[in-house]
Write a protein that holds these residues in place. Structure first.
Motif, PDB file in Angstrom:
ATOM      1  N   GLU A  84       0.811  -1.210   0.000  1.00  9.67           N
ATOM      2  CA  GLU A  84       0.000   0.000   0.000  1.00  9.67           C
ATOM      3  C   GLU A  84       0.848   1.265   0.000  1.00  9.67           C
ATOM      4  O   GLU A  84       0.334   2.348  -0.287  1.00  9.67           O
ATOM      5  CB  GLU A  84      -0.939   0.008   1.205  1.00  9.67           C
ATOM      6  CG  GLU A  84      -1.997  -1.091   1.154  1.00  9.67           C
ATOM      7  CD  GLU A  84      -2.971  -0.987   2.307  1.00  9.67           C
ATOM      8  OE1 GLU A  84      -2.782  -0.093   3.159  1.00  9.67           O
ATOM      9  OE2 GLU A  84      -3.912  -1.789   2.351  1.00  9.67           O
ATOM     10  N   SER A  85       2.120   1.133   0.343  1.00  8.66           N
ATOM     11  CA  SER A  85       3.000   2.296   0.345  1.00  8.66           C
ATOM     12  C   SER A  85       4.360   1.904  -0.212  1.00  8.66           C
ATOM     13  O   SER A  85       4.701   0.721  -0.309  1.00  8.66           O
ATOM     14  CB  SER A  85       3.161   2.867   1.758  1.00  8.66           C
ATOM     15  OG  SER A  85       3.886   1.962   2.586  1.00  8.66           O
ATOM     16  N   TRP A 108       2.664   6.761  -7.242  1.00 11.54           N
ATOM     17  CA  TRP A 108       3.063   7.029  -5.855  1.00 11.54           C
ATOM     18  C   TRP A 108       2.528   8.405  -5.489  1.00 11.54           C
ATOM     19  O   TRP A 108       2.904   9.416  -6.089  1.00 11.54           O
ATOM     20  CB  TRP A 108       4.580   7.006  -5.711  1.00 11.54           C
ATOM     21  CG  TRP A 108       5.243   5.753  -6.217  1.00 11.54           C
ATOM     22  CD1 TRP A 108       4.711   4.504  -6.312  1.00 11.54           C
ATOM     23  CD2 TRP A 108       6.585   5.648  -6.710  1.00 11.54           C
ATOM     24  NE1 TRP A 108       5.633   3.618  -6.811  1.00 11.54           N
ATOM     25  CE2 TRP A 108       6.808   4.292  -7.061  1.00 11.54           C
ATOM     26  CE3 TRP A 108       7.637   6.548  -6.864  1.00 11.54           C
ATOM     27  CZ2 TRP A 108       8.015   3.825  -7.581  1.00 11.54           C
ATOM     28  CZ3 TRP A 108       8.838   6.090  -7.376  1.00 11.54           C
ATOM     29  CH2 TRP A 108       9.028   4.745  -7.729  1.00 11.54           C
ATOM     30  N   THR A 139       5.563  13.617   4.330  1.00 12.06           N
ATOM     31  CA  THR A 139       5.884  12.344   3.682  1.00 12.06           C
ATOM     32  C   THR A 139       7.353  11.969   3.802  1.00 12.06           C
ATOM     33  O   THR A 139       7.724  10.830   3.519  1.00 12.06           O
ATOM     34  CB  THR A 139       5.504  12.379   2.186  1.00 12.06           C
ATOM     35  OG1 THR A 139       6.108  13.527   1.588  1.00 12.06           O
ATOM     36  CG2 THR A 139       3.997  12.454   2.013  1.00 12.06           C
ATOM     37  N   ARG A 187       7.977   8.371   2.101  1.00 11.23           N
ATOM     38  CA  ARG A 187       7.023   7.276   2.103  1.00 11.23           C
ATOM     39  C   ARG A 187       5.753   7.795   1.434  1.00 11.23           C
ATOM     40  O   ARG A 187       5.086   8.704   1.938  1.00 11.23           O
ATOM     41  CB  ARG A 187       6.704   6.790   3.515  1.00 11.23           C
ATOM     42  CG  ARG A 187       5.812   5.548   3.508  1.00 11.23           C
ATOM     43  CD  ARG A 187       5.715   4.900   4.871  1.00 11.23           C
ATOM     44  NE  ARG A 187       7.020   4.527   5.394  1.00 11.23           N
ATOM     45  CZ  ARG A 187       7.745   3.481   4.991  1.00 11.23           C
ATOM     46  NH1 ARG A 187       7.262   2.701   4.028  1.00 11.23           N
ATOM     47  NH2 ARG A 187       8.919   3.228   5.515  1.00 11.23           N
ATOM     48  N   SER A 189       2.068   6.868  -0.881  1.00 11.23           N
ATOM     49  CA  SER A 189       0.964   5.907  -0.867  1.00 11.23           C
ATOM     50  C   SER A 189       0.580   5.483  -2.282  1.00 11.23           C
ATOM     51  O   SER A 189       0.685   6.268  -3.222  1.00 11.23           O
ATOM     52  CB  SER A 189      -0.246   6.538  -0.166  1.00 11.23           C
ATOM     53  OG  SER A 189      -1.370   5.692  -0.250  1.00 11.23           O
ATOM     54  N   ARG A 190       0.139   4.250  -2.400  1.00  9.81           N
ATOM     55  CA  ARG A 190      -0.448   3.814  -3.675  1.00  9.81           C
ATOM     56  C   ARG A 190      -1.942   4.158  -3.725  1.00  9.81           C
ATOM     57  O   ARG A 190      -2.547   4.084  -4.792  1.00  9.81           O
ATOM     58  CB  ARG A 190      -0.265   2.307  -3.849  1.00  9.81           C
ATOM     59  CG  ARG A 190       1.188   1.873  -4.069  1.00  9.81           C
ATOM     60  CD  ARG A 190       1.239   0.436  -4.500  1.00  9.81           C
ATOM     61  NE  ARG A 190       2.592  -0.068  -4.617  1.00  9.81           N
ATOM     62  CZ  ARG A 190       3.392   0.111  -5.662  1.00  9.81           C
ATOM     63  NH1 ARG A 190       2.943   0.828  -6.686  1.00  9.81           N
ATOM     64  NH2 ARG A 190       4.604  -0.395  -5.686  1.00  9.81           N
TER      65      ARG A 190
END
Length: 342
Positions: A84-85, A108, A139, A187, A189-190
């Motif tokens: 998920e990330s 991303w 992030t 980091r 996220s999808r």
């Protein structure tokens, strides 16, 4: 060694204000393996030394008497895929906007609100860049640095160790300037969790066919459209983006000012604190569109000081000081510049 030192080097093309100044010595750092040789070089040891990224957050008021090092480290990579990330990394010399657009093409998400901010990836944690309700600290996970006091030894600073604040970080304070930012990790996220509730984004998004379910790419394009409409392109009109920080003041002062000026924009900024809109203060002080020779305040955005062609850095600085003095006289608020003034 791939280092090439240039004496009496022109810097006009390396700063977005377009100041026609020179450096006593100049070198581009494209390979981290060359850092030990750079630190051992005579120009570095003689000093002073200025580490230069995209040149979008500084104002030269004079020639630089020492060594200017342009950090041109390049590279992008996926460090870890966690479903998920993702943990991703960009080198300090990468163009920030190009990096944001690249992350979006990879699926991303998280940086879209920071589209079209000028400068390099390496400058992003130093300034804790932010726009439209998002800051880079949201992030960022780690900053990979070279410790200049330890011969360039590589160290990693966590998000917490960066001590982020509003347009602030450990890198801007005593002790933190020993660190040369080499790469930054994020980091992302999808899953597309868009943030659309700040400023003009929602109004811009409502014009798109995807509304009311905009994608991160839509948010990015909305931000690009807004910034292009409000801010001059430094390739056409010299500037460094927003010249002043939005001031954070005691709540009591903000309440008193709002009582006298009901249209004053203000935002919560922590217990007992309030953030004011510097652009509003400057406009009310009569400086929007103001011009002194070739030094001026942009006609569409009072936060942006511009070089209309032949302004010197000293003239831009003098205009900034005049703005600070008048805003303080009228409102009792002292504005702080965002760019580094040399």
């Amino acid at each position: 060694m791939s280092l090439t030192f240039i004496d009496n080097a022109p810097l006009k093309a390396l700063n977005t204000f377009g100041m026609d100044v020179r450096a006593a010595h100049f070198v581009r750092l494209t390979d981290l393996a060359d850092l030990p040789a750079l630190l051992a070089s005579q120009p570095y040891r003689q000093g002073p030394v200025l580490w230069l990224g995209g040149g979008s957050n500084l104002l030269f008021t004079r020639d630089y008497p020492g060594l200017v090092v342009q950090v041109a480290l390049s590279g992008r990579k996926l460090v870890a895929d966690q479903g998920e990330s993702v943990l991703v990394e960009a080198a300090a010399g990468e163009n920030w906007h190009d990096w944001v657009r690249y992350t979006l093409t990879q699926g991303w998400f998280g940086l879209e609100n920071l589209s079209l901010i000028p400068g390099s990836v390496g400058a992003s944690p130093v300034q804790n860049i932010g726009a439209y309700g998002v800051e880079v600290k949201d992030t960022l996970t780690e900053v990979l640095c070279a410790d200049l006091d330890q011969g360039g030894r590589l160290v990693t600073l966590t998000n917490a160790e960066c001590a982020f604040g509003y347009r602030d970080s450990v890198f801007k304070h005593a002790g933190g300037q020993r660190y040369l930012v080499c790469a930054v990790r994020f980091r992302l996220s999808r899953a597309p969790h868009v943030k659309t509730g700040y400023g003009d984004i929602e109004r811009e998004l409502r014009t798109l066919p995807s509304w009311p379910t905009p994608t991160p790419g839509d948010v990015s394009q909305a931000v690009i459209n807004i910034r292009k409409a409000k801010l001059p392109d430094p390739r056409e009109l010299g500037n460094a983006g927003s010249f002043f920080k939005n001031p954070v003041v005691p709540q009591a002062l903000a309440d008193a000012l709002a009582g006298a000026h009901p249209s004053l924009p203000r935002y919560p900024a922590g217990p007992g604190q309030c953030k004011l809109a510097a652009g509003w203060l400057i406009e009310q002080a009569g400086f929007k569109g103001h011009r002194q020779g070739d030094a001026g305040v942009h006609e569409r955005q009072a936060l942006v000081l511009v070089n209309y062609g032949a302004a010197s850095g000293s003239e831009i600085h003098a205009l900034a000081q005049a703005i600070q003095a008048e805003v303080e006289r009228r409102f009792g608020v002292r504005l702080s510049p965002e760019p580094v003034i040399i």
